[in-house]
Enzyme design. Structure first.
Site, PDB file in Angstrom:
ATOM      1  N   ASP A 175      49.614  -3.293  49.567  1.00  0.00           N
ATOM      2  CA  ASP A 175      50.532  -2.275  50.082  1.00  0.00           C
ATOM      3  C   ASP A 175      51.131  -2.764  51.400  1.00  0.00           C
ATOM      4  O   ASP A 175      50.387  -3.069  52.345  1.00  0.00           O
ATOM      5  CB  ASP A 175      49.712  -0.993  50.313  1.00  0.00           C
ATOM      6  CG  ASP A 175      50.565   0.236  50.375  1.00  0.00           C
ATOM      7  OD1 ASP A 175      51.753   0.166  50.025  1.00  0.00           O
ATOM      8  OD2 ASP A 175      50.018   1.292  50.763  1.00  0.00           O
ATOM      9  N   ASP A 196      47.590   1.024  52.316  1.00  0.00           N
ATOM     10  CA  ASP A 196      47.438   1.091  53.771  1.00  0.00           C
ATOM     11  C   ASP A 196      46.748   2.402  54.164  1.00  0.00           C
ATOM     12  O   ASP A 196      46.441   2.627  55.335  1.00  0.00           O
ATOM     13  CB  ASP A 196      48.780   0.895  54.496  1.00  0.00           C
ATOM     14  CG  ASP A 196      49.781   2.008  54.213  1.00  0.00           C
ATOM     15  OD1 ASP A 196      49.515   2.850  53.327  1.00  0.00           O
ATOM     16  OD2 ASP A 196      50.836   2.032  54.868  1.00  0.00           O
ATOM     17  N   SER A 197      46.442   3.234  53.156  1.00  0.00           N
ATOM     18  CA  SER A 197      45.571   4.398  53.391  1.00  0.00           C
ATOM     19  C   SER A 197      44.223   3.947  53.939  1.00  0.00           C
ATOM     20  O   SER A 197      43.446   4.755  54.442  1.00  0.00           O
ATOM     21  CB  SER A 197      45.376   5.196  52.095  1.00  0.00           C
ATOM     22  OG  SER A 197      44.991   4.350  51.030  1.00  0.00           O
ATOM     23  N   GLU A 230      57.221   1.530  50.382  1.00  0.00           N
ATOM     24  CA  GLU A 230      57.682   2.920  50.357  1.00  0.00           C
ATOM     25  C   GLU A 230      59.185   2.994  50.601  1.00  0.00           C
ATOM     26  O   GLU A 230      59.736   2.159  51.307  1.00  0.00           O
ATOM     27  CB  GLU A 230      56.964   3.727  51.453  1.00  0.00           C
ATOM     28  CG  GLU A 230      55.468   3.795  51.263  1.00  0.00           C
ATOM     29  CD  GLU A 230      54.763   4.644  52.332  1.00  0.00           C
ATOM     30  OE1 GLU A 230      55.446   5.340  53.116  1.00  0.00           O
ATOM     31  OE2 GLU A 230      53.520   4.608  52.353  1.00  0.00           O
ATOM     32  N   GLU A 272      54.489  10.194  44.355  1.00  0.00           N
ATOM     33  CA  GLU A 272      53.384  10.894  45.012  1.00  0.00           C
ATOM     34  C   GLU A 272      53.804  12.312  45.355  1.00  0.00           C
ATOM     35  O   GLU A 272      54.801  12.530  46.063  1.00  0.00           O
ATOM     36  CB  GLU A 272      52.972  10.142  46.288  1.00  0.00           C
ATOM     37  CG  GLU A 272      51.850  10.858  47.034  1.00  0.00           C
ATOM     38  CD  GLU A 272      51.252  10.073  48.184  1.00  0.00           C
ATOM     39  OE1 GLU A 272      51.567   8.869  48.337  1.00  0.00           O
ATOM     40  OE2 GLU A 272      50.444  10.667  48.933  1.00  0.00           O
ATOM     41  N   LYS A 294      53.529  -3.328  47.018  1.00  0.00           N
ATOM     42  CA  LYS A 294      54.171  -2.005  46.947  1.00  0.00           C
ATOM     43  C   LYS A 294      54.814  -1.707  48.291  1.00  0.00           C
ATOM     44  O   LYS A 294      54.254  -2.063  49.333  1.00  0.00           O
ATOM     45  CB  LYS A 294      53.137  -0.924  46.621  1.00  0.00           C
ATOM     46  CG  LYS A 294      53.706   0.490  46.717  1.00  0.00           C
ATOM     47  CD  LYS A 294      52.733   1.556  46.278  1.00  0.00           C
ATOM     48  CE  LYS A 294      51.823   2.074  47.360  1.00  0.00           C
ATOM     49  NZ  LYS A 294      52.504   2.633  48.563  1.00  0.00           N
TER      50      LYS A 294
HETATM   51  O1  KIV Z   1      48.193   3.662  50.973  1.00  0.00           O
HETATM   52  C1  KIV Z   1      47.979   4.178  49.874  1.00  0.00           C
HETATM   53  O2  KIV Z   1      46.858   4.276  49.388  1.00  0.00           O
HETATM   54  C2  KIV Z   1      49.113   4.703  49.176  1.00  0.00           C
HETATM   55  C3  KIV Z   1      48.822   5.846  48.284  1.00  0.00           C
HETATM   56  C4  KIV Z   1      48.948   7.098  49.040  1.00  0.00           C
HETATM   57  C5  KIV Z   1      49.655   5.803  47.123  1.00  0.00           C
HETATM   58  O3  KIV Z   1      50.212   4.294  49.380  1.00  0.00           O
END
Ligand code: KIV
Length: 284
Positions: free
Chosen positions: A87, A48-49, A119, A186, A117
Site C-alpha cells: 500500500d 498503511d493501516s 488511493e 471502501e 495500491k
Molecule cells: O491501509 C489499509 O489497510 C487500507 C484498507 C483500509 C483498505 O488501505
C-alpha cells in the site's frame, strides 16, 4: 496441507470469470502471514493501516515507505504464494508521477510485491497509468480513502448521495482506463458497489464494507480477529476473538509468575550432578 500454487494475475481473473469470490485480508507481520498462507488467502494487502493497527498512530498519515517496506518484507517471508500488494503510504505518490513510479518500484524490488495500491480517483489516474506503464500491477482505492480522512470529514460512508455516487463511478472508470487491475471500494453503499462492479470490464472490484456484489471481500485483519483495542467498525465481523484469548493468557501468565506456579521442571534445563559438583569445587 498440500503445497499451494502461487497466486497470479491470470489465476485471479480466472476466479472472477468462474464467479468464485476472491479472499483478501490485510497483514503486517511474519507469523500472521504464515497463518494466512495456510488458510489459502488469495490476496494480502500490507496496508498503511499498519500505522494504526501496529504502530498505534491515530491515523495512517505518519507511515513512511521504510515502515511499509520493512513490514511487507516480513509478510512475504510468511506468505510466499499469496498475491501480495504493498500500500503506497501518504505522500509516496501524490507529489508526482515520477515519485509514484519510484516508490512503487521499491515495493517490487525490495519487498517482492506482486502489485501496489494507491488511493484516489481521476486526480490520481496519471500516477496509476505511469505505474502500470512501468510494468507494475496497480490497484485503485475509492470511497472512504483514509489518507484523505480530513478532507472527507471523518471515517464515514461515501457516495450515499447521487452526486457523490456519480463521481465515484466516474473515478472508477478513470482508474480502469488508467490500467488498474482491481479497485477497492471502501464503505460505499452496496447498490453503488453493484453499479460499479457491473460496469467494470478490465478490472475486478473488491469490497470493504460495501456489500456482496463485488468479486471479492477485504477486511482489516485486526478488526476481523479482535486485535484492535480502540474500536470495532460496523463493517467488520469478528471471526475469532484472538485479542480476548491473548488478554486472558496474559492475565494467566501474570498470575502464575506471581504465584510461582510457572515455570515448572518441564520448562527449564538441568545439569548433571557430577558437573554441578565440579562447578562447586571450582567456585571454592
Ligand atoms: O491501509 C489499509 O489497510 C487500507 C484498507 C483500509 C483498505 O488501505
Amino acid at each position: 496441507m498440500p503445497e499451494r500454487k502461487r497466486v497470479t494475475l491470470p489465476s485471479l481473473f480466472k476466479k472472477v470469470a468462474d464467479n468464485q469470490p476472491i479472499t483478501m485480508l490485510t497483514c503486517y507481520d511474519y507469523p500472521t502471514a504464515h497463518f494466512q498462507e495456510q488458510a489459502g488467502i488469495d490476496m494480502i494487502l500490507v496496508g498503511d493501516s499498519l500505522g494504526m493497527t501496529m504502530l498505534g498512530y491515530e491515523s495512517t498519515l505518519p507511515v513512511t515507505m521504510e515502515d511499509m517496506i520493512r513490514h511487507t518484507q516480513a509478510v512475504r517471508r510468511g506468505s510466499p504464494n499469496a498475491w501480495l500488494i504493498g500500500d503506497m503510504p501518504y505522500m509516496s505518490y501524490q507529489p508526482s508521477v515520477e515519485t509514484a513510479i519510484r516508490n512503487a518500484g521499491r515495493f517490487m524490488a525490495e519487498a517482492s510485491c506482486d502489485a501496489i495500491k494507491l488511493e484516489g480517483g481521476a486526480e490520481m489516474a496519471d500516477r496509476m497509468a505511469g505505474i502500470v506503464r512501468a510494468g507494475i500491477p496497480a490497484m485503485g482505492h475509492l470511497g472512504l480513502t483514509p489518507q484523505s480522512v480530513s478532507a472527507l470529514g471523518g471515517f464515514r460512508v461515501q457516495g450515499k448521495g447521487a452526486q457523490q455516487a456519480w463521481k465515484i463511478i466516474q473515478d472508477a472508470r478513470s482508474l480502469e482506463e488508467a490500467g488498474a487491475f482491481a479497485i477497492l471500494l471502501e464503505m460505499v453503499p452496496d447498490r453503488l458497489c453493484k453499479l460499479i462492479t457491473e460496469r467494470a470490464k478490465t478490472c475486478f472490484i473488491i469490497s470493504l464494507g460495501s456489500g456482496l456484489h463485488a468479486q471479492g471481500q477485504l477486511l482489516i485483519y485486526h478488526d476481523a480477529f479482535g486485535l484492535y483495542p480502540r474500536f470495532k467498525p460496523r463493517m467488520a465481523k469478528v471471526f475469532a476473538n484472538a485479542g480476548q484469548l491473548i488478554q486472558d493468557g496474559l492475565v494467566e501468565y501474570v498470575k502464575e509468575v506471581t504465584e510461582r506456579t510457572f515455570p515448572r521442571p518441564e520448562n527449564w534445563f538441568g545439569m548433571p550432578d557430577e558437573e554441578y559438583e565440579e562447578l562447586l569445587k571450582l567456585l571454592d
